[in-house]
Design a protein around this motif. Structure first.
Motif, mmCIF file in Angstrom:
data_model
loop_
_atom_site.group_PDB
_atom_site.id
_atom_site.type_symbol
_atom_site.label_atom_id
_atom_site.label_comp_id
_atom_site.label_asym_id
_atom_site.label_seq_id
_atom_site.Cartn_x
_atom_site.Cartn_y
_atom_site.Cartn_z
ATOM 1 N N LEU A 162 -14.082 34.975 -17.434
ATOM 2 C CA LEU A 162 -14.374 36.152 -18.257
ATOM 3 C C LEU A 162 -15.869 36.463 -18.282
ATOM 4 N N MET A 163 -16.712 35.418 -18.287
ATOM 5 C CA MET A 163 -18.166 35.619 -18.314
ATOM 6 C C MET A 163 -18.735 35.961 -16.951
ATOM 7 N N GLY A 164 -17.924 35.819 -15.907
ATOM 8 C CA GLY A 164 -18.397 36.120 -14.572
ATOM 9 C C GLY A 164 -19.116 34.976 -13.892
ATOM 10 N N HIS A 165 -19.094 33.793 -14.523
ATOM 11 C CA HIS A 165 -19.727 32.635 -13.890
ATOM 12 C C HIS A 165 -18.935 32.166 -12.684
ATOM 13 N N LEU A 166 -17.600 32.301 -12.763
ATOM 14 C CA LEU A 166 -16.719 31.958 -11.651
ATOM 15 C C LEU A 166 -15.824 33.144 -11.328
ATOM 16 N N THR A 167 -15.486 33.304 -10.061
ATOM 17 C CA THR A 167 -14.475 34.285 -9.690
ATOM 18 C C THR A 167 -13.107 33.664 -9.925
ATOM 19 N N THR A 168 -12.088 34.502 -9.911
ATOM 20 C CA THR A 168 -10.726 33.984 -10.062
ATOM 21 C C THR A 168 -10.424 32.957 -8.979
ATOM 22 N N GLY A 169 -10.815 33.259 -7.739
ATOM 23 C CA GLY A 169 -10.563 32.349 -6.628
ATOM 24 C C GLY A 169 -11.270 31.019 -6.814
ATOM 25 N N GLU A 170 -12.518 31.058 -7.261
ATOM 26 C CA GLU A 170 -13.271 29.816 -7.473
ATOM 27 C C GLU A 170 -12.632 28.978 -8.584
ATOM 28 N N ALA A 171 -12.191 29.627 -9.649
ATOM 29 C CA ALA A 171 -11.545 28.901 -10.744
ATOM 30 C C ALA A 171 -10.240 28.285 -10.281
ATOM 31 N N GLU A 172 -9.486 29.014 -9.478
ATOM 32 C CA GLU A 172 -8.219 28.486 -8.959
ATOM 33 C C GLU A 172 -8.467 27.282 -8.051
ATOM 34 N N GLU A 173 -9.558 27.317 -7.295
ATOM 35 C CA GLU A 173 -9.908 26.171 -6.447
ATOM 36 C C GLU A 173 -10.207 24.940 -7.296
ATOM 37 N N VAL A 174 -10.942 25.126 -8.393
ATOM 38 C CA VAL A 174 -11.260 24.015 -9.296
ATOM 39 C C VAL A 174 -9.979 23.437 -9.874
ATOM 40 N N LEU A 175 -9.085 24.309 -10.312
ATOM 41 C CA LEU A 175 -7.829 23.870 -10.914
ATOM 42 C C LEU A 175 -6.978 23.116 -9.905
ATOM 43 N N HIS A 176 -6.889 23.658 -8.691
ATOM 44 C CA HIS A 176 -6.097 23.006 -7.638
ATOM 45 C C HIS A 176 -6.671 21.631 -7.298
ATOM 46 N N ALA A 177 -7.996 21.544 -7.180
ATOM 47 C CA ALA A 177 -8.635 20.270 -6.848
ATOM 48 C C ALA A 177 -8.366 19.226 -7.926
ATOM 49 N N HIS A 178 -8.385 19.650 -9.182
ATOM 50 C CA HIS A 178 -8.117 18.706 -10.271
ATOM 51 C C HIS A 178 -6.675 18.210 -10.221
ATOM 52 N N LEU A 179 -5.733 19.121 -9.958
ATOM 53 C CA LEU A 179 -4.325 18.728 -9.900
ATOM 54 C C LEU A 179 -4.064 17.779 -8.741
ATOM 55 N N VAL A 180 -4.682 18.047 -7.601
ATOM 56 C CA VAL A 180 -4.543 17.143 -6.453
ATOM 57 C C VAL A 180 -5.096 15.768 -6.810
ATOM 58 N N GLY A 181 -6.264 15.747 -7.445
ATOM 59 C CA GLY A 181 -6.857 14.482 -7.857
ATOM 60 C C GLY A 181 -6.007 13.757 -8.879
ATOM 61 N N LEU A 182 -5.350 14.508 -9.766
ATOM 62 C CA LEU A 182 -4.494 13.892 -10.777
ATOM 63 C C LEU A 182 -3.358 13.122 -10.129
ATOM 64 N N TRP A 183 -2.659 13.741 -9.178
ATOM 65 C CA TRP A 183 -1.532 13.055 -8.538
ATOM 66 C C TRP A 183 -2.011 11.906 -7.666
ATOM 67 N N GLU A 184 -3.194 12.020 -7.097
ATOM 68 C CA GLU A 184 -3.743 10.898 -6.326
ATOM 69 C C GLU A 184 -4.049 9.715 -7.240
ATOM 70 N N ARG A 185 -4.548 9.995 -8.456
ATOM 71 C CA ARG A 185 -4.809 8.912 -9.416
ATOM 72 C C ARG A 185 -3.519 8.231 -9.859
ATOM 73 N N LEU A 186 -2.479 9.026 -10.024
ATOM 74 C CA LEU A 186 -1.202 8.448 -10.436
ATOM 75 C C LEU A 186 -0.652 7.526 -9.355
ATOM 76 N N ARG A 187 -0.740 7.953 -8.111
ATOM 77 C CA ARG A 187 -0.249 7.115 -7.004
ATOM 78 C C ARG A 187 -1.095 5.849 -6.851
ATOM 79 N N ALA A 188 -2.394 5.988 -7.155
ATOM 80 C CA ALA A 188 -3.297 4.846 -6.994
ATOM 81 C C ALA A 188 -3.016 3.750 -8.015
ATOM 82 N N THR A 189 -2.251 4.045 -9.050
ATOM 83 C CA THR A 189 -1.965 3.034 -10.093
ATOM 84 C C THR A 189 -0.645 2.318 -9.840
ATOM 85 N N GLN A 190 -0.072 2.456 -8.630
ATOM 86 C CA GLN A 190 1.193 1.785 -8.338
ATOM 87 C C GLN A 190 1.067 0.262 -8.499
#
Length: 211
Positions: free
Chosen positions: A178-206
Motif C-alpha cells: 500500500l505504501m509503494g515500498h514493494l510491488t505486488t510481484g515483489e511481495a508475492e515473491e517474499v511470501l512464496h520464499a517464506h512458504l518454501v522455507g517453512l516446508w523445508e524447515r518442517l522436513r528438516a526436523t524429521q
C-alpha cells in the motif's frame, strides 16, 4: 421473515457505506449522517440498525473480516484434494490482500487496525479475526507435516510460532504494498520464499532413522 432479510440486507448495505467512508476519511471521520447519505437511506434507518457509531463500526469490521474469510473458505473448498502446503499458500494469498482488486479492502482493513490501536472496542473483533486466521494456519501447517510422505511425517517445531510468523508477514506485506515500498510481484515473491522455507524447515526436523 421477509422483514428480517430486508433488515440484514440494509445492515450490510450500511456496512459497505461505512467501509467506503473509512477508506476516504479513516474510521474516526465516519459519521452516521454521512453513512446514511452514502448508503442512500435515511438517518433514522441507520439509527434503527445501529444504536450508535461504535456499534456501526464494529459491524463494519466484522463485515470486512467475514468477506475475507469467505474468500479463503471458497478458495480452499474449490480444490478439496489439494495438499496442505498448497492450501496454506492460497489462504495466505487471500489474507495478504496483495492483488489490485483487493487494494481498497486492504486500505479499509488497515484503517480499522490503526484505529483499533487507540480504541479497545474495535480492537476486540480484530483480535478475534486474527486469532481465527492463526488457528487456520496452525491446522494447515500441522496437516502438512503429518499427511506428507513418510519422510515428512513429523510435527512442526512449533506450529503456533510458525503460524504467528506467517500471519505477521502477510499483514506486514499488505502495508508495504500500500505504501509503494514493494510491488505486488515483489511481495508475492517474499511470501512464496517464506512458504518454501517453512516446508523445508518442517522436513528438516524429521526423526532420525526415517527415510
Amino acid at each position: 421473515m421477509p422483514k428480517q432479510v430486508d433488515y440484514e440486507s440494509r445492515r450490510r448495505r450500511i456496512a459497505e457505506a461505512v467501509c467506503l467512508l473509512a477508506d476516504e476519511h479513516g474510521p474516526e471521520g465516519v459519521s452516521m449522517r454521512d453513512v446514511a447519505a452514502r448508503a442512500q437511506v435515511s438517518l433514522g434507518a441507520v439509527q434503527r440498525c445501529f444504536r450508535n457509531k461504535e456499534e456501526m463500526l464494529l459491524f463494519a469490521v466484522d463485515h470486512v473480516g467475514e468477506r475475507i474469510t469467505q474468500r479463503v473458505r471458497a478458495r480452499l473448498a474449490a480444490s478439496p484434494t489439494q495438499s496442505a502446503a498448497t492450501a496454506l499458500g492460497h489462504a495466505t494469498d487471500e489474507i495478504a490482500l496483495l492483488r489490485e482488486e483487493h487494494r481498497a479492502e486492504a486500505r479499509i482493513w488497515l484503517a480499522f487496525v490503526a484505529q483499533a490501536a487507540v480504541n479497545e472496542l474495535l480492537a476486540r473483533p480484530l483480535r478475534n479475526s486474527y486469532e481465527a486466521l492463526q488457528n487456520l494456519f496452525v491446522r494447515l501447517i500441522t496437516e502438512g507435516a503429518e499427511n506428507g510422505p513418510a519422510y515428512e511425517r513429523t510435527a512442526p517445531p512449533d506450529p503456533q510460532v510458525e503460524a504467528r510468523t506467517l500471519l505477521a508477514l502477510a499483514d506486514g506485506l499488505t502495508s508495504h504494498v500500500l505504501m509503494g515500498h514493494l510491488t505486488t510481484g515483489e511481495a508475492e515473491e517474499v511470501l512464496h520464499a517464506h512458504l518454501v522455507g517453512l516446508w523445508e524447515r518442517l522436513r528438516a526436523t524429521q526423526p532420525r532413522g526415517v527415510v
